[in-house]
Design a protein around this motif. Structure first.
Motif, mmCIF file in Angstrom:
data_model
loop_
_atom_site.group_PDB
_atom_site.id
_atom_site.type_symbol
_atom_site.label_atom_id
_atom_site.label_comp_id
_atom_site.label_asym_id
_atom_site.label_seq_id
_atom_site.Cartn_x
_atom_site.Cartn_y
_atom_site.Cartn_z
ATOM 1 N N GLU A 519 67.845 -8.065 103.188
ATOM 2 C CA GLU A 519 68.138 -7.257 104.367
ATOM 3 C C GLU A 519 69.605 -7.375 104.759
ATOM 4 O OE1 GLU A 519 65.335 -8.608 107.219
ATOM 5 O OE2 GLU A 519 63.660 -7.452 106.381
ATOM 6 N N ALA A 520 70.204 -8.558 104.547
ATOM 7 C CA ALA A 520 71.624 -8.735 104.847
ATOM 8 C C ALA A 520 72.497 -7.946 103.883
ATOM 9 C CB ALA A 520 71.985 -10.221 104.790
ATOM 10 N N ILE A 635 68.912 -11.651 93.872
ATOM 11 C CA ILE A 635 68.710 -12.453 95.083
ATOM 12 C C ILE A 635 67.542 -13.422 94.901
ATOM 13 C CG2 ILE A 635 67.966 -12.288 97.502
ATOM 14 C CD1 ILE A 635 69.694 -9.705 97.650
ATOM 15 N N VAL A 636 66.456 -12.959 94.274
ATOM 16 C CA VAL A 636 65.335 -13.860 93.996
ATOM 17 C C VAL A 636 65.788 -14.979 93.057
ATOM 18 C CG1 VAL A 636 63.070 -14.039 92.894
ATOM 19 C CG2 VAL A 636 63.566 -12.116 94.413
ATOM 20 N N CYS A 637 66.636 -14.642 92.084
ATOM 21 C CA CYS A 637 67.176 -15.637 91.153
ATOM 22 C C CYS A 637 67.938 -16.722 91.903
ATOM 23 C CB CYS A 637 68.083 -14.935 90.139
ATOM 24 S SG CYS A 637 68.996 -16.032 89.062
ATOM 25 N N VAL A 638 68.799 -16.316 92.841
ATOM 26 C CA VAL A 638 69.583 -17.274 93.622
ATOM 27 C C VAL A 638 68.679 -18.087 94.534
ATOM 28 C CG1 VAL A 638 71.333 -17.471 95.435
ATOM 29 C CG2 VAL A 638 71.696 -15.903 93.526
ATOM 30 N N GLU A 685 78.647 -12.830 99.887
ATOM 31 C CA GLU A 685 78.964 -13.639 101.061
ATOM 32 C C GLU A 685 77.909 -13.443 102.156
ATOM 33 O OE1 GLU A 685 80.794 -16.258 103.657
ATOM 34 O OE2 GLU A 685 80.938 -16.012 101.482
ATOM 35 N N LYS A 686 77.447 -12.193 102.338
ATOM 36 C CA LYS A 686 76.383 -11.944 103.307
ATOM 37 C C LYS A 686 75.103 -12.652 102.900
ATOM 38 C CE LYS A 686 78.044 -7.372 104.772
ATOM 39 N NZ LYS A 686 77.748 -5.906 104.799
ATOM 40 N N ARG A 688 74.900 -15.390 101.077
ATOM 41 C CA ARG A 688 75.090 -16.843 101.286
ATOM 42 C C ARG A 688 74.850 -17.209 102.749
ATOM 43 N NH1 ARG A 688 78.415 -20.471 103.162
ATOM 44 N NH2 ARG A 688 79.754 -18.876 104.068
ATOM 45 N N LYS A 689 75.437 -16.424 103.660
ATOM 46 C CA LYS A 689 75.271 -16.724 105.077
ATOM 47 C C LYS A 689 73.816 -16.585 105.513
ATOM 48 C CE LYS A 689 79.924 -15.440 106.645
ATOM 49 N NZ LYS A 689 80.700 -14.509 107.495
ATOM 50 N N ALA A 690 73.138 -15.558 105.029
ATOM 51 C CA ALA A 690 71.737 -15.340 105.418
ATOM 52 C C ALA A 690 70.855 -16.483 104.922
ATOM 53 C CB ALA A 690 71.246 -14.005 104.849
ATOM 54 N N ILE A 691 71.094 -16.933 103.685
ATOM 55 C CA ILE A 691 70.289 -18.034 103.135
ATOM 56 C C ILE A 691 70.544 -19.314 103.926
ATOM 57 C CG2 ILE A 691 69.980 -19.515 101.115
ATOM 58 C CD1 ILE A 691 70.558 -17.068 99.370
ATOM 59 N N CYS A 692 71.814 -19.586 104.243
ATOM 60 C CA CYS A 692 72.137 -20.798 104.990
ATOM 61 C C CYS A 692 71.504 -20.788 106.377
ATOM 62 C CB CYS A 692 73.655 -20.955 105.103
ATOM 63 S SG CYS A 692 74.474 -21.369 103.549
ATOM 64 N N GLU A 693 71.584 -19.646 107.052
ATOM 65 C CA GLU A 693 71.002 -19.554 108.397
ATOM 66 C C GLU A 693 69.497 -19.767 108.353
ATOM 67 O OE1 GLU A 693 72.148 -15.786 109.898
ATOM 68 O OE2 GLU A 693 74.272 -16.326 110.160
#
Length: 715
Positions: A519-520, A635-638, A685-686, A688-693
């Motif tokens: 979604e991000a 994204i699923v891979c990451v 980058e979006k 990364r931020k979404a996963i971290c949050e």
């Protein structure tokens, strides 16, 4: 069959986006052209004068009958009477002669009386002839010429009362007649009219005869033809004539009626006897279809930027368009001025299907285009006219379907949307009825509203009924299909839960991370979530060889060679993809399951094997691929790697989580695992931020409550 499908995928039409769009739009334009041809094309007739018409013929257009208009204008001009200017000076002059005569007689009498009064001896009385002579000397020459002495003598000898009455009666009659205007042609009638009034007066016959002579003298022409006013009146009459119009849909000749010259000329005028006139409506239709095709091509292009536009989706657009326009055409065949059957068309079906199968923007654009076509299709086959009521009604119907289908959690949502569509249908029907100048009966309101309710019900039922065809027959993955697959009671999900519970929990965590990250980045979050549920299905073949399922047992890899362990681990994406294909799950989910490890290296077993043999090949410890091809797969891979790494942390903190997420994304980039995915650095980058949050929310710091022992020691 698979062999032919692979060969088809290699054709330019499958691989080239613009070629696919162009062919699809061309097919739709051809279909639209032929389905609407009868609505603009005018049939011509081979008709001869004075034969009987074999059928009722209506005018295909509105046009002025100039010959008939000119005829009516000529008649209007001819009906205008000549305008005359009445001279009041002449009227005053002629009446003045009469007054002059009677005043002269009165003056003579006064002089005679005065003369008698002044003389002591009576002078000899003047004879009538002398009086008449004297009177002739003092009156106007014209009066002298008009009246002889005998007539003057009759007036002189009459009493003052009789003369006064005669004067009043004559002058009044002269004014009445001459004020109305006396032309050369009406002088005789005017004199006759005055004489008739005098005839029935109480005057003596001798007096009447004198007055007849005076009226004949006094009444002359005083009304003269005014060319300027006449022309102005004729122009005004001509301008007041309305153009004679032949209205579109107006019956020119009924079946069995004789073709008169007038009817023949009308048929010729509206182009029903001339093939040349049919070219222009065809040109107009081609231009309309060209504009519609251009908009469809543009919207397909916009959709392809957001999501993949494959042959299946293009086929769905074509099929839905053909279905909706065909339904409109069938309804138009039975529609007339009494039965407005366009209220029954389930137009919202197409809009809802397009929104579910593709996206909302494309559904909105196609809804507008379908409405434009509807206004043409329901024009009662009268070229040049559009049925705006049908267009507006069907547009509101489709917009209602899109708006009320905002949250699609299950197929019941489609039925709920049908309730909203029903309300919009009824309001639109009432809108048309109340805006109309015609008075409708209560029965009409209930009838048309009933049509709207039926149309809304049909829209919901058809949408639910056609969805499986598009989802299964064309293999299109819709949100409803994804929601069905996300049900925990699905046999494959239950298989993971029962046979590999650790993997199931891992999959749920990956699903949460993947949806947020998608979604991000503007990807399909629901697809990523559902695919994540199934991505490790292959682990159910040998669940205990994966660490998340090794609860309270010895690690079986301790008894295997690194190469054997690597083969077991590497096999799970492809075993899972095989199971998914076997159970006919959508291709998008199968691809993500197969691609979620790309060509990454099993570092643990590779380094373990290298410790035993320096000559070991790195390729033996890499997944064979393919690399992730879509945003969702990447994204699923990451997220798969991130979840496993973060789960291994003993004390996860925000800093540790951010470091490990950044490290994994950087490593996959450097290792080339994201080379085939359409992701930009900004989107990464979006992500990364979404996963971290999300991870920080899951592993947020908690209050450390003291144990019972610590409480006792504190006391």
């Amino acid at each position: 069959m698979k062999h032919y499908w692979k060969r088809f995928k290699q054709l330019p039409v499958y691989q080239n986006k613009w070629l696919k769009i162009s062919l699809a739009v061309l097919l739709l334009c051809i279909f639209f052209f032929f389905i609407t041809l009868s609505n603009v094309y005018t049939e011509t007739y081979n008709i001869e004068r004075f034969n009987e018409a074999k059928e009722t013929i209506r005018s295909p257009l509105s046009i002025e009958n100039k010959k008939e208009t000119e005829r009516e204008r000529r008649e209007a001009i001819q009906a205008v009477e000549d305008r005359y200017e009445i001279s009041s000076e002449i009227t005053q002059e002629r009446a003045g002669y009469v007054n002059e005569l009677f005043e002269a007689i009165d003056k003579l009498e006064e002089e005679e009386k005065a003369s008698k009064a002044s003389d002591k001896e009576d002078p000899p009385a003047a004879t009538d002839t002398e009086k008449a002579q004297k009177l002739q000397q003092i009156i106007s020459p014209k009066l002298s010429e008009a009246l002889d002495r005998e007539e003057l003598v009759a007036l002189i000898n009459a009493s003052s009362e009789k003369r006064s009455l005669a004067k009043e009666l004559l002058t009044t009659s002269i004014y009445e007649v001459m004020n109305d205007g006396v032309t050369t042609e009406t002088v005789e009638n005017a004199v006759k009219s005055v004489n008739e009034k005098l005839e029935y007066s109480s005057l003596s016959d001798d007096m009447k005869e004198v007055l007849y002579i005076l009226s004949d003298f006094a009444i002359v022409e005083n009304s003269f033809y005014d060319a300027e006013k006449t022309v102005e009146a004729q122009k005004h009459a001509s301008n007041n004539v309305e153009p004679v119009m032949i209205r579109a849909g107006e019956i020119i000749v009924t079946e069995g009626q004789t073709i008169t010259n007038e009817i023949y000329e009308q048929l010729k005028l509206v182009g029903l006897l001339n093939d040349d006139r049919n070219v222009y409506p065809l040109i107009g239709l081609i231009l309309l279809i060209f504009l519609i095709g251009g908009i469809i091509a543009y919207e397909m292009h916009i959709h392809s930027k957001k999501r993949e536009l494959d042959v299946r989706k293009i086929a769905s657009i074509i099929l839905i368009s053909v279905l909706m326009v065909s339904l409109m055409k069938v309804a138009s065949v039975f529609t007339d001025s009494v039965n407005q059957l366009f209220f029954l068309v389930p137009a919202a079906t197409g809009a809802m299907l397009l929104k579910i199968l593709l996206d909302e923007r494309l559904a909105l654009a196609m809804s507008i285009l379908y409405s434009i076509l509807a206004s043409l299709i329901f024009n009662a086959e009268i070229p040049g006219s559009l049925n705006m009521e049908a267009g507006v009604y069907l547009l509101f119907s489709q917009l209602a379907g899109i708006i009320f289908l905002a949250s699609l959690k299950d197929r019941i949502a489609i039925l709920k949307a049908g309730i909203g569509i029903t309300l919009v249908h009824i309001l639109t029907v009432l809108l048309f009825l109340f805006l109309s100048f015609e008075k409708y009966a209560i029965a009409d309101i209930f009838t048309f509203s009933g049509y709207g309710i039926v149309a809304a019900f049909l829209s919901s039922v058809l949408t639910i009924g056609l969805l499986p065809f598009f989802e299964t027959g064309l293999g299109i993955l819709s949100d409803t299909k994804l929601l069905t697959l996300s049900n925990p009671n699905h046999p494959l999900l239950r298989k993971i839960l029962i046979e590999a519970p650790g993997t199931y929990h891992h999959s749920v965590m990956v699903a949460n991370l993947s949806e947020t990250a998608c979604e991000a980045a503007g990807a399909n979050g629901l697809l990523a979530r559902v695919a994540a549920y199934y991505h490790d299905l292959g682990k159910t073949e040998q669940p205990h060889y994966f660490i998340e399922n090794q609860m309270g047992i010895t690690n079986p890899h301790d008894m295997l060679q690194p190469k054997q362990s690597a083969e077991i681990i590497i096999n799970h994406p492809y075993a899972g993809a095989h199971l998914l294909r076997k159970h006919r799950l959508p291709k998008e989910i199968v691809d993500i399951a197969e691609q979620h490890h790309g060509k990454s290296l099993l570092q643990f077993f590779y380094h373990k094997a290298k410790e035993q043999n320096k000559q070991v090949k790195e390729s033996d410890y890499r997944y064979p691929g393919p690399l992730p091809q879509t945003k969702e797969a990447a994204i699923v891979c990451v997220c798969d790697s991130v979840e496993a790494a973060v789960r291994s942390l003993k004390e996860p903190t925000n800093e540790k989580i951010e470091d490990i997420v950044t490290s994994i994304i950087h490593h996959k980039l450097m290792d080339g695992q994201l080379n085939d995915a359409p992701l930009t650095f900004k989107e990464l980058e979006k992500i990364r931020k979404a996963i971290c949050e999300t991870l920080n929310g899951i592993f947020h710091s908690r209050i450390q409550y003291p144990t019972d022992q610590e409480v006792k020691e504190a006391n």
